[in-house]
Scaffold this active site. Structure first.
Site: not given
Ligand SMILES: [Zn+2]
Length: 337
Positions: A125, A162, A164, A249
């Protein structure tokens, strides 16, 4: 198979600011305890050295690097609503990015064909100019940029599974065709980017592939997108190095997302990517990102390492062979609209 980590990665602890913050050092402690119990699955352990600031600046602005260092030196503080640093966080982040770089150097130096970097804070991120989403520097992006700038590579695949969207890596390479960024993630989840229609920009248009999935998606969709979209595109691109942003995740037990992968789903994804690397004859390195249910994180990571380890002798990636592997310059990015 080479495994990289460093004790400094345990020193970053956002719970000093939010007591129930999900990114705990215990995530990594539990991973290493489970690996130690199992003889590290036969992987060779190596220390993750600190990245140099020059390496960080292959992706991040000097102002960003300076601001993180200075905030940590001043004792730490809040960067945004869920990203915090303490005094030791800068050191942890240097070793996280440095581990990804060292793994990449070892793999491209022909020392092995498979690597895993269990470091934190995670990276995907962190944008060139800002830290966010628990991430300070983009570990995988720094390693990819280093492979190109320092080791002469022309094409690197960053595959981010991931749950996200890896907005940091996407922004780092948005304008570049020498890194193909393929991102599988849950649509509508933090940070809200990663639409299918975002294909990159300028010379990088067509070299950003976003594959968002709806909440509730299970391995049928994740594995299918990997097999039928991500891998065929990667085959056409013919990367000389594969780096995986390996978050865990998307597991059904993870508290921060709503996908339904099983532990074994990660092993299956790892097998697919391992086969891609073997077919292309290039090295494959994975770097830990998210995963916040400790039990499923540990089980999924071990399943991934076991699956990656299965390739051992199957890939012969001499450094010269990687650098002269079939050029993709004549391959048009047909997926570009
Ligand atoms: Zn994540």
């Amino acid at each position: 198979m080479l495994y990289f980590s460093h004790p400094a990665c345990l020193e970053h602890d956002p719970r000093a600011h939010i007591p129930d913050h999900p990114d705990t050092p215990e995530r990594l402690v539990a991973i290493e305890a489970a690996l130690a119990e199992r003889g590290w699955l036969g992987w060779e352990r190596r220390p993750a050295p600190a990245a140099t600031e020059r390496e960080l600046e292959l992706v991040h602005s000097r102002a960003h690097v300076d601001s993180i260092r200075e905030l940590c030196l001043a004792g730490g503080g809040e960067i945004d609503a869920d990203t915090f640093v303490g005094e030791a966080s800068y050191r942890a982040a240097l070793h996280a990015a440095g581990g990804a770089c060292e793994m990449t150097r070892a793999l491209l130096g022909g020392e092995d064909t498979i690597g895993f970097c269990a470091v934190r804070p995670s990276g995907h991120h962190a944008e060139p100019d800002r830290a966010m989403g628990f991430c300070l520097f983009d570990n995988v992006a720094v390693a990819a940029a280093m492979a190109i700038a320092d080791l002469g590579l022309e094409r690197v695949l960053v595959l981010d599974w991931d749950v996200h969207h890896g907005n940091g890596s996407a922004e780092a390479f948005r304008h570049r065709a020498d890194v193909l960024v393929v991102n599988l993630h849950q649509a509508g989840l933090y940070p809200g980017t990663g639409a299918t229609t975002d294909l990159g920009s300028g010379e990088g248009r067509g070299f950003t592939i976003n594959l968002p999935v709806p909440a509730g998606s299970d391995e049928e969709l994740w594995l299918s997108l990997l097999e039928h979209v991500a891998i065929p595109i990667a085959e056409l691109y013919a990367p000389q190095l594969i780096l995986v942003s390996a978050g865990f995740d998307a597991h059904r037990l993870d508290p921060l997302a709503n996908c339904n992968l099983e532990t074994e789903s990660f092993a299956q994804m790892a097998c697919q990517v391992r086969e891609l690397a073997a077919e292309l004859g290039v090295p494959l390195g994975a770097v830990l990102e998210g995963g916040y249910d400790q039990t499923s994180l540990v089980a999924s990571l071990l399943a991934t390492m076991a699956a990656l380890g299965g390739v051992g002798e199957a890939v012969s990636a001499a450094p010269e062979a990687i650098l002269t592997s079939r050029a993709a310059s004549t391959v048009a990015p047909y997926w570009a609209l």
